[in-house]
Write a protein that holds these residues in place. Structure first.
Motif, PDB file in Angstrom:
ATOM      1  N   LEU A 159      57.629  96.303  25.871  1.00  0.00           N
ATOM      2  CA  LEU A 159      57.618  96.705  24.468  1.00  0.00           C
ATOM      3  C   LEU A 159      57.677  98.243  24.430  1.00  0.00           C
ATOM      4  O   LEU A 159      57.498  98.894  25.458  1.00  0.00           O
ATOM      5  N   TYR A 195      57.422  98.128  15.026  1.00  0.00           N
ATOM      6  CA  TYR A 195      58.327  96.972  14.888  1.00  0.00           C
ATOM      7  C   TYR A 195      58.105  96.328  13.511  1.00  0.00           C
ATOM      8  O   TYR A 195      59.042  96.053  12.769  1.00  0.00           O
ATOM      9  N   THR A 219      56.634  88.564  14.871  1.00  0.00           N
ATOM     10  CA  THR A 219      57.466  89.557  15.559  1.00  0.00           C
ATOM     11  C   THR A 219      57.736  89.243  17.029  1.00  0.00           C
ATOM     12  O   THR A 219      58.881  89.285  17.469  1.00  0.00           O
ATOM     13  N   LEU A 220      56.704  88.936  17.786  1.00  0.00           N
ATOM     14  CA  LEU A 220      56.866  88.745  19.228  1.00  0.00           C
ATOM     15  C   LEU A 220      57.194  87.298  19.602  1.00  0.00           C
ATOM     16  O   LEU A 220      56.694  86.359  18.976  1.00  0.00           O
ATOM     17  N   SER A 221      57.970  87.140  20.664  1.00  0.00           N
ATOM     18  CA  SER A 221      58.262  85.792  21.163  1.00  0.00           C
ATOM     19  C   SER A 221      56.969  85.046  21.493  1.00  0.00           C
ATOM     20  O   SER A 221      56.830  83.860  21.187  1.00  0.00           O
ATOM     21  N   PHE A 249      65.393  96.249  14.169  1.00  0.00           N
ATOM     22  CA  PHE A 249      64.374  95.352  13.607  1.00  0.00           C
ATOM     23  C   PHE A 249      64.474  95.301  12.087  1.00  0.00           C
ATOM     24  O   PHE A 249      64.286  94.255  11.474  1.00  0.00           O
ATOM     25  N   ASN A 276      65.286  94.661  24.673  1.00  0.00           N
ATOM     26  CA  ASN A 276      65.192  94.765  23.213  1.00  0.00           C
ATOM     27  C   ASN A 276      63.981  95.571  22.711  1.00  0.00           C
ATOM     28  O   ASN A 276      64.024  96.141  21.634  1.00  0.00           O
ATOM     29  N   GLY A 277      62.927  95.625  23.501  1.00  0.00           N
ATOM     30  CA  GLY A 277      61.725  96.350  23.089  1.00  0.00           C
ATOM     31  C   GLY A 277      61.965  97.827  22.821  1.00  0.00           C
ATOM     32  O   GLY A 277      61.207  98.469  22.092  1.00  0.00           O
ATOM     33  N   PHE A 296      57.855  87.898  26.013  1.00  0.00           N
ATOM     34  CA  PHE A 296      59.156  88.563  25.860  1.00  0.00           C
ATOM     35  C   PHE A 296      59.509  89.365  27.112  1.00  0.00           C
ATOM     36  O   PHE A 296      60.612  89.269  27.645  1.00  0.00           O
ATOM     37  N   SER A 344      63.011  88.610  15.407  1.00  0.00           N
ATOM     38  CA  SER A 344      62.983  89.509  16.578  1.00  0.00           C
ATOM     39  C   SER A 344      62.565  88.765  17.836  1.00  0.00           C
ATOM     40  O   SER A 344      62.184  89.391  18.815  1.00  0.00           O
ATOM     41  N   ASN A 345      62.638  87.458  17.830  1.00  0.00           N
ATOM     42  CA  ASN A 345      62.241  86.662  19.003  1.00  0.00           C
ATOM     43  C   ASN A 345      63.467  86.454  19.884  1.00  0.00           C
ATOM     44  O   ASN A 345      64.380  85.719  19.534  1.00  0.00           O
ATOM     45  N   THR A 346      63.472  87.122  21.034  1.00  0.00           N
ATOM     46  CA  THR A 346      64.666  87.128  21.869  1.00  0.00           C
ATOM     47  C   THR A 346      64.535  86.309  23.151  1.00  0.00           C
ATOM     48  O   THR A 346      65.442  86.288  23.964  1.00  0.00           O
ATOM     49  N   SER A 347      63.381  85.672  23.342  1.00  0.00           N
ATOM     50  CA  SER A 347      63.170  84.886  24.569  1.00  0.00           C
ATOM     51  C   SER A 347      63.919  83.570  24.546  1.00  0.00           C
ATOM     52  O   SER A 347      64.213  83.012  23.485  1.00  0.00           O
TER      53      SER A 347
HETATM   54  C1  1QQ Z   1      60.417  89.509  21.453  1.00  0.00           C
HETATM   55  C2  1QQ Z   1      61.107  90.807  21.306  1.00  0.00           C
HETATM   56  C3  1QQ Z   1      60.289  92.011  21.038  1.00  0.00           C
HETATM   57  C4  1QQ Z   1      60.937  93.257  21.533  1.00  0.00           C
HETATM   58  C5  1QQ Z   1      60.041  92.077  19.564  1.00  0.00           C
HETATM   59  C6  1QQ Z   1      59.301  93.297  19.118  1.00  0.00           C
HETATM   60  O1  1QQ Z   1      62.323  90.852  21.373  1.00  0.00           O
HETATM   61  O2  1QQ Z   1      59.170  89.470  21.488  1.00  0.00           O
HETATM   62  O3  1QQ Z   1      61.115  88.506  21.562  1.00  0.00           O
END
Ligand code: 1QQ
Length: 377
Positions: A233, A49, A108-110, A308, A257-258, A181, A131-134
């Motif tokens: 992930l 990532y 990178t991670l939520s 990413f 998304n992982g 996430f 890349s934070n999708t939460s």
């Molecule tokens: C988050 C993601 C992960 C898949 C990022 C690598 O979307 O942690 O929010």
């Protein structure tokens, strides 16, 4: 608090905030020197990532510094968090207090953003998730931004498409219970299943770092679902997919998304075939901007960009646009410009931003086919 200014210490431009009056000469137009920190998952189980993000950022950096010559020069300072909350907090502290960056891209991670975002917010330094999708990322505070499409938009899009085309009625869910996430993605999957009137036949969890998923998957397979919904992930997620196929599960597998990284094909191998995922970016998209990006990326790195890389690339264009509008590399001014962002069209699609700075955009649904993701149609 530190003075919210940044300048390249090794250039001849006046270093605002470093001694003296702290004021740049106003008589002639100075090139703005902006040092931006990046916190990435650059080593460890999710390093692909971070590598993709670094590649996207460095491609954009070269293009922007060329295009903005004489007006703006961006310098990137990378820090590796190894996907750890502690690592992200340390990196953010260092970038703000030692490197005096004007803003931070990442982490990178939520889960890392939930840990490190408050530190940047407290220090009044813009921090921009790519890349934070939460759910809840922007609630950390008004210095927190993101251009990553939330799972609350992506997952329902993928699930609706899968229900329609594969005729799903019963689903089983599995997720990593120690990753923010993955937990958020699972909640979205469950809520969407309920909304779509799907029967949930079973649920199971694992932890990031696990390598054996047979017990959970054997149990879930016995509940006879039409689909397995996986929130994880890429490392654990791909092993789950592989194991499910090894155990003879032939139904639909859908992930979050992982999975939007080519490592999925390396780890799961042919078992990845048919995996359904939603993403805001596809290198296959027939769009001039996307194709120019894919071409430049391939020329530089000899491979296709993933989502990413695309969202990282877009983020630096947003930073550049906002810094130019601010007219200086100053944290508060930059925050103000970022907050005014109402829409932006990048290689990862057209985004608009709500009053809480949440991105809203469209996801495309893709399916794994012969080693790559292609449109699911
Ligand atoms: C988050 C993601 C992960 C898949 C990022 C690598 O979307 O942690 O929010």
């Amino acid at each position: 608090l530190m003075v919210g200014c940044s300048s390249g210490g090794n250039t001849s431009a006046p270093a605002a905030g470093e001694g003296g009056s702290g004021q740049a000469a106003s008589t002639d137009e100075q090139e703005i020197q902006a040092k931006i920190g990046v916190v990435g998952f650059l080593s460890g189980s999710g390093a692909a990532y971070g590598e993709a993000q670094k590649a996207g950022l460095e491609l954009a950096l070269g293009e922007l510094n060329e295009a903005n010559k004489g007006k703006l020069k961006i310098e990137l300072k990378f820090e590796d968090s190894a996907g750890e909350k502690e690592g992200a907090i340390n990196a953010v502290n260092k970038l703000i207090n030692q490197d005096n960056v004007v803003a931070i891209i990442g982490p990178t991670l939520s889960g890392e953003m939930f840990a490190a975002g408050p530190v940047a917010n407290e220090a009044e330094t813009p921090i921009f998730g790519i890349s934070n999708t939460s759910e809840g990322i922007n609630d950390i505070g008004e210095y927190v931004f993101r251009n990553s499409l939330p799972e609350s938009i992506a997952i329902p899009t993928a699930m609706k498409a899968a229900v329609e085309k594969n005729g799903l009625k019963k689903v089983a869910l599995i997720h990593a219970s120690n990753d923010d996430f993955s937990v958020n993605g699972y909640k979205v999957m469950k809520a969407t299943a309920e909304k779509l009137g799907l029967e949930i036949t079973g649920e199971a969890t694992f932890a990031n770092g696990d390598v054996d998923f047979s017990a959970q998957l054997t149990k879930l397979k016995q509940t006879n679902p039409d689909a397995l919904l996986v929130s994880a992930l890429y490392k654990e997620g791909s092993m789950v997919v592989k194991k499910a196929r090894e155990l003879g599960f032939t139904g639909t597998i859908l992930g979050g998304n992982g999975f939007n990284n080519p490592k999925v094909f390396e780890i799961a191998g042919p078992a990845a075939e048919g995996l359904i995922v939603a993403t805001p970016f596809s290198p296959e998209k027939k769009d001039d901007k996307v194709q120019a990006f894919v071409k430049a990326f391939e020329a530089k790195y000899n491979k296709k960009p993933d989502q990413f890389a695309a969202q990282a690339y877009d983020s630096l264009y947003i930073m550049s646009q906002s810094l130019l509008a601010a007219g200086k590399a100053e944290r508060e001014e930059l925050r103000g410009q970022l907050a005014q962002l109402r829409d932006f069209t990048g290689v990862s699609g057209k985004l608009s931003f709500d009053e809480k700075r949440n991105p809203i955009g469209d996801a495309v649904v893709v399916v794994a086919k012969e080693g790559k993701f292609v449109p699911f149609e």
